[in-house]
Design a protein around this motif. Structure first.
Motif, mmCIF file in Angstrom:
data_model
loop_
_atom_site.group_PDB
_atom_site.id
_atom_site.type_symbol
_atom_site.label_atom_id
_atom_site.label_comp_id
_atom_site.label_asym_id
_atom_site.label_seq_id
_atom_site.Cartn_x
_atom_site.Cartn_y
_atom_site.Cartn_z
ATOM 1 N N CYS A 110 -36.632 23.611 24.848
ATOM 2 C CA CYS A 110 -35.487 23.575 25.754
ATOM 3 C C CYS A 110 -34.177 23.748 24.976
ATOM 4 O O CYS A 110 -33.994 23.149 23.919
ATOM 5 C CB CYS A 110 -35.503 22.247 26.478
ATOM 6 N N ARG A 169 -31.096 22.887 31.057
ATOM 7 C CA ARG A 169 -31.754 23.291 32.299
ATOM 8 C C ARG A 169 -30.814 23.170 33.493
ATOM 9 O O ARG A 169 -31.128 22.534 34.498
ATOM 10 C CB ARG A 169 -33.017 22.463 32.545
ATOM 11 N N GLU A 225 -35.081 24.471 38.158
ATOM 12 C CA GLU A 225 -36.048 24.368 37.071
ATOM 13 C C GLU A 225 -36.345 22.897 36.748
ATOM 14 O O GLU A 225 -37.482 22.477 36.665
ATOM 15 C CB GLU A 225 -35.479 25.075 35.839
ATOM 16 N N ARG A 226 -35.256 22.125 36.590
ATOM 17 C CA ARG A 226 -35.449 20.729 36.211
ATOM 18 C C ARG A 226 -36.064 19.916 37.352
ATOM 19 O O ARG A 226 -36.941 19.085 37.145
ATOM 20 C CB ARG A 226 -34.125 20.113 35.788
ATOM 21 N N SER A 244 -44.614 20.094 27.867
ATOM 22 C CA SER A 244 -44.231 21.488 27.644
ATOM 23 C C SER A 244 -44.978 22.416 28.598
ATOM 24 O O SER A 244 -44.407 23.360 29.131
ATOM 25 C CB SER A 244 -44.517 21.902 26.208
ATOM 26 N N PHE A 248 -43.281 22.498 31.993
ATOM 27 C CA PHE A 248 -42.066 23.313 32.082
ATOM 28 C C PHE A 248 -42.361 24.791 31.866
ATOM 29 O O PHE A 248 -41.692 25.637 32.467
ATOM 30 C CB PHE A 248 -40.984 22.786 31.143
ATOM 31 N N ASP A 249 -43.375 25.119 31.039
ATOM 32 C CA ASP A 249 -43.762 26.527 30.899
ATOM 33 C C ASP A 249 -44.226 27.078 32.237
ATOM 34 O O ASP A 249 -43.883 28.195 32.635
ATOM 35 C CB ASP A 249 -44.896 26.679 29.864
ATOM 36 N N LYS A 276 -41.345 27.644 34.523
ATOM 37 C CA LYS A 276 -40.600 28.834 34.134
ATOM 38 C C LYS A 276 -41.284 30.105 34.674
ATOM 39 O O LYS A 276 -40.637 30.961 35.262
ATOM 40 C CB LYS A 276 -40.500 28.911 32.606
ATOM 41 N N GLU A 277 -42.604 30.170 34.502
ATOM 42 C CA GLU A 277 -43.342 31.333 35.018
ATOM 43 C C GLU A 277 -43.324 31.374 36.531
ATOM 44 O O GLU A 277 -43.221 32.429 37.145
ATOM 45 C CB GLU A 277 -44.787 31.295 34.513
ATOM 46 N N ASP A 316 -40.088 32.681 37.780
ATOM 47 C CA ASP A 316 -39.704 33.995 37.276
ATOM 48 C C ASP A 316 -39.628 34.986 38.433
ATOM 49 O O ASP A 316 -40.593 35.164 39.178
ATOM 50 C CB ASP A 316 -40.739 34.457 36.236
#
Lengths: 74, 674
Positions: A37, A55, B113-114, B253, B256-257, B260-261, B264
């Motif tokens: 991040c 973020r 996102e968050r 992780s 969050f990955d 993100k995808e 997208d």
């Protein structure tokens, strides 16, 4: 490698690691500070919690907790 | 599968589902707009209480649309579904108990996102979901567009884009409720887990397979184990689990990955170069100006709430005095006995006071609701975090303390902004130490009568004692109320500033006024009548009242703490209202004939008192009075806001005990000095 608490106001960095107990980890991950991040330091003054931008959010983080966030300067 | 092998805490509260309709649970991170959403849907059809056996607030409500009934439970706001806090445990237990047909997850469109983390953390729970992407208007202002249909396809559940403060946008939510219930698609996320953790993950899934239960899948349980989840580990009691910090971080992780995808191509646009911290925030969070600005704004808020209220209060305090002479004439014209006139005058005055108080509630709810609504309270929390964490509170508690200088009831209302129930109750309890306007009035009259200008030293020592008692109270109450949460430092989002949502703000003001009015006209009038009865004498001589008999009877005991019967009676009556003490003193020192309801100060009060009381006794009374329970209305609003009679009584007992201890100490120290 460095920790978040010693970064100057205005610097941008990337989280590369976290340390601490699972309670802390769970809280810091839930607010979005995971490895990878990007973080911008909006405010970092002695005896005041840090303010970060990550973020899309502004996040206040106590000094003690910020010692446990390992970063790499960008 | 039997319940004994299942690690989901299924059981209890089966009686919850005794009505037909769809049962919905609301889930979301703080600041996602959950309470606005809940209030809009349920209106006044809500019930606020506590989760059984927990110090967490429970809000339930219902609404009817197109002839269908919907029951809704607002789950406590938390950032994740780990077993870190009581809030999170309550949320998990609720989902596991099968009481919800559907979970609505709220996410903030402007920080998608968050705030999608909750969806990632939820993945693997088998209860159907609707995703509500709230504050779409804010995101649009930032220049972002969100493709809801594509997101629906990727997640496999209905996605509603809306702004919870716009009434007309709820139609799309209601439509989504009519669609078939769907569970989240989890394959992509689970694939990420497999990729990052390999056999560790699949092995744990095998291990939890037998414990797979109705609502939690084995994958979800495996992930919680990897996150070192205390609750699930305790239930497993298995050795050699691959638990490590690294795995916990890897899981985070992955989440969050995946987000993100997932997002997208769904979120597009957005101003990259906009200022991240506005000019106002630079001042509001500054180490020099942050605190003064917060104090200034809070004082301004307090003054504003009085300004809104004063005409109303003035009118309602005066009204009984204008109307009462007519009633008086009418009653005496009827030949009613003297006691009916005295009682009705007392009750009339109490009505006037209650109506005036409603005005104060309205004013302070509006002003402080506004500061909360626009997002400023998070900055108050930030600047006072250091100071308040010493007494196990959040920075937001500062606001309740400030309001208490006006009125202790205001303190209880101000505590509303504190988001954890336990810290809210502790805030209210400590706010009682702030001297309210009534306390100032009595202390200054009483103090100058005995000590003249030296009253200032007494006041200073009272402040010092308050600070010490504050630390003691925090020590006494925090283990049960706050627990371990306070030992961790602040990790908090500072939400962007919003335009106030006037609709929900006024709704809040009216509902507060309503609930107070309901109680005021039952409890306050009832208690006033009881006190009137105790102090009433047909011939006007206080010696014939019950309160005199009780006071003189108990005097040998109360003298241990330095209170004569007169001051003891005033001490007891001040629990009803601090300013009542002056009226009581006037009457017990034989200068006015009536005790309760007038609050008038006799001009000879000072001389009368000093001829009876010694200086040490006067000092004892001042300390007893200062540290006593603020007033009956404050107790009432404490009960109202905490939903806990047990804690209200505990805190009352604490203050009465402290008041008596302070009285005794002041008395014996006073005897040494004077």
């Amino acid at each position: 490698m460095s920790t978040l608490n010693i970064q100057k106001t205005g610097t941008c960095c990337r989280v590369i690691g976290l340390q601490g107990d699972s309670h802390f980890l769970s809280r810091i991950i839930a607010i979005g500070l995971t490895p990878g991040c990007e973080v911008e330091i909006l405010r970092n003054r002695k005896r005041q919690p840090l303010i970060l931008f990550a973020r899309d959010s502004m996040i206040a983080l106590s000094r003690k907790e910020s010692e446990n966030i390992l970063i790499k300067a960008l | 599968m039997t319940e004994t092998t299942c690690c989901c805490p299924v059981k209890k509260e089966t009686d919850f589902r005794n009505a037909t309709g769809l049962y919905i649970a609301l889930l979301g991170q703080p600041n996602a707009g959950k309470s606005t959403f809940f209030n809009y849907l349920t209106g006044s059809n809500q019930h606020v209480g506590n989760w059984p056996g927990k110090t967490v607030e429970k809000k339930t409500g219902m609404f009817v649309r197109n002839g269908k009934t919907y029951h809704i439970t607002d789950l406590p706001g938390s950032y994740s579904l780990s077993a870190n806090s009581q809030e999170e445990m309550v949320t998990r237990d609720f989902i596991a108990s099968g009481q919800a047909d559907l979970v609505c997850i709220l996410a903030d469109a402007s920080q998608l996102e968050r705030s999608m983390f909750m969806v990632a953390d939820y993945s693997g729970i088998k209860c159907p979901v609707i995703l509500i992407i709230n504050m779409i208007d804010v995101a649009q202002k930032q220049g972002k567009t969100i493709n809801g249909q594509l997101l629906e396809k990727r997640l496999g559940i209905p996605v509603v884009l809306m702004s919870a403060s716009q009434k007309k946008e709820y139609d799309s939510f209601i439509e989504a409720l009519d669609r078939p219930l769907q569970s989240l698609k989890t394959e992509a996320l689970f694939a990420k887990y497999k990729e990052a953790l390999g056999n560790t993950f699949t092995g744990l899934c095998e291990l939890t397979k037998n414990e797979d239960c109705k609502f939690f899948s084995s994958e979800w349980l495996a992930i919680k184990l990897l996150e070192n989840d205390k609750d699930i580990i305790l239930k497993k009691r298995k050795q050699n689990l691959p638990l490590s910090i690294e795995n916990t971080i890897k899981v985070g992780s992955c989440k969050f990955d995946w987000i993100k995808e997932l997002l997208d191509g769904i979120v597009t646009g957005g101003t990259k170069n906009s200022e991240k911290m506005g000019r106002f925030d630079r001042i509001a969070t500054s180490h020099i100006w942050g605190k003064p600005l917060a104090v200034l704004l809070l004082v301004f808020g307090l003054v504003m709430s009085f300004a809104i209220t004063v005409p109303w209060m003035f009118f309602s305090f005066k009204l009984p005095r204008i109307i009462f002479p007519f009633i008086h004439n009418w009653l005496s014209g009827l030949g009613s006995p003297g006691w009916t006139i005295s009682l009705s005058e007392t009750l009339f005055n109490a009505c006037g006071t209650s109506i005036g108080m409603i005005g104060f509630i309205a004013g302070s709810s509006l002003v402080f609701g506004f500061l909360e609504d626009v997002g400023y309270m998070a900055r108050v929390a930030y600047v006072f975090d250091g100071a308040m964490s010493k007494i196990k509170l959040q920075g937001k508690s500062m606001m309740a303390f400030m309001m208490s200088f006006g009125c202790s009831m205001g303190g209880s209302l101000g505590a509303r902004v504190v988001d954890s129930w336990g810290q809210r109750v502790l805030t209210m309890a400590l706010a009682w130490l702030m001297p309210c306007a009534g306390t100032w009035a009595v202390i200054s009259v009483f103090g100058t009568a005995f000590f003249g200008i030296n009253t200032i030293w007494i006041l200073l020592s009272m402040f010092l004692c308050s600070a010490i008692i504050m630390l003691i109270a925090a020590k006494v109450f925090s283990p049960k109320l706050v627990g371990k949460t306070a030992q961790y430092g602040m990790i908090m989002e500072l939400p962007p500033y919003h335009a106030p949502k006037w609709g929900s703000l006024f709704r809040l003001v009216f509902s507060r006024m309503g609930s107070f009015a309901k109680r005021a006209f039952t409890f306050i009038l009832g208690v006033t009548a009881v006190f009137w009865f105790l102090a009433f004498t047909p011939d006007g001589h206080i010696e014939n009242s019950l309160i005199y008999k009780f006071g003189t009877y108990i005097e040998p005991v109360t003298m241990w703490v330095g209170l004569r019967w007169q001051t003891f009676v005033a001490f007891v009556c001040s629990m009803m209202g601090k300013e009542a003490a002056l009226g009581v003193l006037s009457s017990v020192f034989g200068t006015v004939s009536q005790v309760v309801g007038r609050g008038e100060v006799s001009p000879d009060l000072a001389t009368q008192m000093s001829s009876v009381l010694t200086k040490a006794e006067a000092l004892a009374f001042m300390f007893a009075f200062y540290f006593n329970i603020p007033c009956f209305v404050a107790v009432l609003s404490m009960k109202e806001e905490s939903h806990s009679l047990k804690w209200t009584l505990r805190i009352m007992a604490f203050y009465i005990t402290i008041a008596l201890i302070m009285s005794a100490s002041a008395y014996y120290i006073g005897m040494m000095i004077f």
